[in-house]
Design a protein around this motif. Structure first.
Motif, PDB file in Angstrom:
ATOM      1  N   THR A  30       0.837  -1.197   0.000  1.00 32.65           N
ATOM      2  CA  THR A  30       0.000   0.000   0.000  1.00 32.65           C
ATOM      3  C   THR A  30       0.873   1.249   0.000  1.00 32.65           C
ATOM      4  O   THR A  30       2.072   1.190   0.246  1.00 32.65           O
ATOM      5  CB  THR A  30      -0.907   0.043   1.241  1.00 32.65           C
ATOM      6  N   GLN A  31       0.225   2.369  -0.276  1.00 32.82           N
ATOM      7  CA  GLN A  31       0.854   3.667  -0.086  1.00 32.82           C
ATOM      8  C   GLN A  31       0.301   4.188   1.228  1.00 32.82           C
ATOM      9  O   GLN A  31      -0.896   4.473   1.338  1.00 32.82           O
ATOM     10  CB  GLN A  31       0.526   4.608  -1.230  1.00 32.82           C
ATOM     11  N   TYR A  32       1.174   4.280   2.223  1.00 30.38           N
ATOM     12  CA  TYR A  32       0.713   4.572   3.585  1.00 30.38           C
ATOM     13  C   TYR A  32       1.662   5.562   4.233  1.00 30.38           C
ATOM     14  O   TYR A  32       2.854   5.315   4.340  1.00 30.38           O
ATOM     15  CB  TYR A  32       0.656   3.272   4.383  1.00 30.38           C
ATOM     16  N   SER A  33       1.119   6.700   4.659  1.00 28.70           N
ATOM     17  CA  SER A  33       1.943   7.725   5.292  1.00 28.70           C
ATOM     18  C   SER A  33       1.888   7.635   6.806  1.00 28.70           C
ATOM     19  O   SER A  33       2.668   8.274   7.490  1.00 28.70           O
ATOM     20  CB  SER A  33       1.480   9.111   4.851  1.00 28.70           C
ATOM     21  N   GLY A  34       0.952   6.872   7.347  1.00 28.80           N
ATOM     22  CA  GLY A  34       0.775   6.793   8.783  1.00 28.80           C
ATOM     23  C   GLY A  34      -0.278   7.749   9.288  1.00 28.80           C
ATOM     24  O   GLY A  34      -0.750   7.609  10.405  1.00 28.80           O
ATOM     25  N   GLY A  42      -0.325  -2.356  -4.926  1.00 28.72           N
ATOM     26  CA  GLY A  42       0.271  -3.581  -5.457  1.00 28.72           C
ATOM     27  C   GLY A  42       1.772  -3.634  -5.207  1.00 28.72           C
ATOM     28  O   GLY A  42       2.260  -3.235  -4.150  1.00 28.72           O
ATOM     29  N   PHE A  43       2.500  -4.088  -6.206  1.00 25.75           N
ATOM     30  CA  PHE A  43       3.945  -4.287  -6.071  1.00 25.75           C
ATOM     31  C   PHE A  43       4.761  -3.071  -6.502  1.00 25.75           C
ATOM     32  O   PHE A  43       5.965  -3.193  -6.728  1.00 25.75           O
ATOM     33  CB  PHE A  43       4.378  -5.522  -6.867  1.00 25.75           C
ATOM     34  N   LYS A  44       4.146  -1.894  -6.592  1.00 27.62           N
ATOM     35  CA  LYS A  44       4.866  -0.693  -7.035  1.00 27.62           C
ATOM     36  C   LYS A  44       5.998  -0.330  -6.070  1.00 27.62           C
ATOM     37  O   LYS A  44       7.049   0.147  -6.498  1.00 27.62           O
ATOM     38  CB  LYS A  44       3.909   0.488  -7.188  1.00 27.62           C
ATOM     39  N   ASN A  45       5.804  -0.542  -4.776  1.00 27.99           N
ATOM     40  CA  ASN A  45       6.872  -0.256  -3.809  1.00 27.99           C
ATOM     41  C   ASN A  45       8.083  -1.149  -4.050  1.00 27.99           C
ATOM     42  O   ASN A  45       9.219  -0.705  -3.971  1.00 27.99           O
ATOM     43  CB  ASN A  45       6.366  -0.446  -2.377  1.00 27.99           C
ATOM     44  N   TYR A  46       7.838  -2.417  -4.352  1.00 27.71           N
ATOM     45  CA  TYR A  46       8.933  -3.348  -4.611  1.00 27.71           C
ATOM     46  C   TYR A  46       9.646  -3.016  -5.911  1.00 27.71           C
ATOM     47  O   TYR A  46      10.879  -3.081  -5.989  1.00 27.71           O
ATOM     48  CB  TYR A  46       8.417  -4.789  -4.638  1.00 27.71           C
ATOM     49  N   ILE A  47       8.883  -2.633  -6.929  1.00 30.50           N
ATOM     50  CA  ILE A  47       9.488  -2.243  -8.210  1.00 30.50           C
ATOM     51  C   ILE A  47      10.357  -1.003  -8.021  1.00 30.50           C
ATOM     52  O   ILE A  47      11.483  -0.932  -8.528  1.00 30.50           O
ATOM     53  CB  ILE A  47       8.385  -2.011  -9.273  1.00 30.50           C
TER      54      ILE A  47
END
Length: 145
Positions: A30-34, A42-47
């Protein structure tokens, strides 16, 4: 009956290992700022992570440390332990020199503590003096020690 006895361990592993591992994986997708609710990407962070050259450097350093630094350190420690277990006359000197670095920080901390509680100019007595307490020998008098 066996499961009853190991249930505290199972609960501990589930709460402190398995749940955080699964939650970390889910939150990594996820896109998570807290501050706001997480948005699934999805896997965008891993990419993005694998495209970053700093990640490659970090992984390379970790692999180097794992393959070279840890085994060499273990071998040196084992050789030193074997050498210190020999029955030779000089081994007491080598043991002292090897153990001295672990004693020096403890000596320094105790010296600093003694300076802090010094009855004439220690910071503890100065702080207690702000509340009208007289200078006391905190380490010398049995009722305070």
């Amino acid at each position: 009956m066996g499961l009853l006895f190991i249930s505290p361990w199972i609960i501990g592993v589930a709460v402190f290992v398995i749940y955080p591992l699964i939650y970390s994986f889910v939150i990594s997708l996820t896109q998570y700022s807290g501050m706001q609710s997480p948005t699934f990407i999805g896997f965008k962070n891993y990419i993005a992570a694998f495209a970053d050259p700093m990640v490659h450097t970090s992984v390379g350093n970790t692999v180097y440390y794992m393959l070279i630094a840890v085994p060499v350190g273990m071998i040196v420690a084992l050789l030193l332990a074997i050498a210190m277990n020999r029955n030779v006359r000089e081994v007491a000197i080598y043991r002292t020199l090897l153990y001295l670095p672990s004693l020096i920080p403890m000596f320094a901390m105790s010296f600093i503590f003694i300076v802090f509680v010094n009855p004439q100019f220690g910071i503890v007595n100065q702080f207690l003096g702000l509340f009208g307490m007289p200078d006391t020998n905190l380490l010398g008098e049995p009722r305070y020690a």
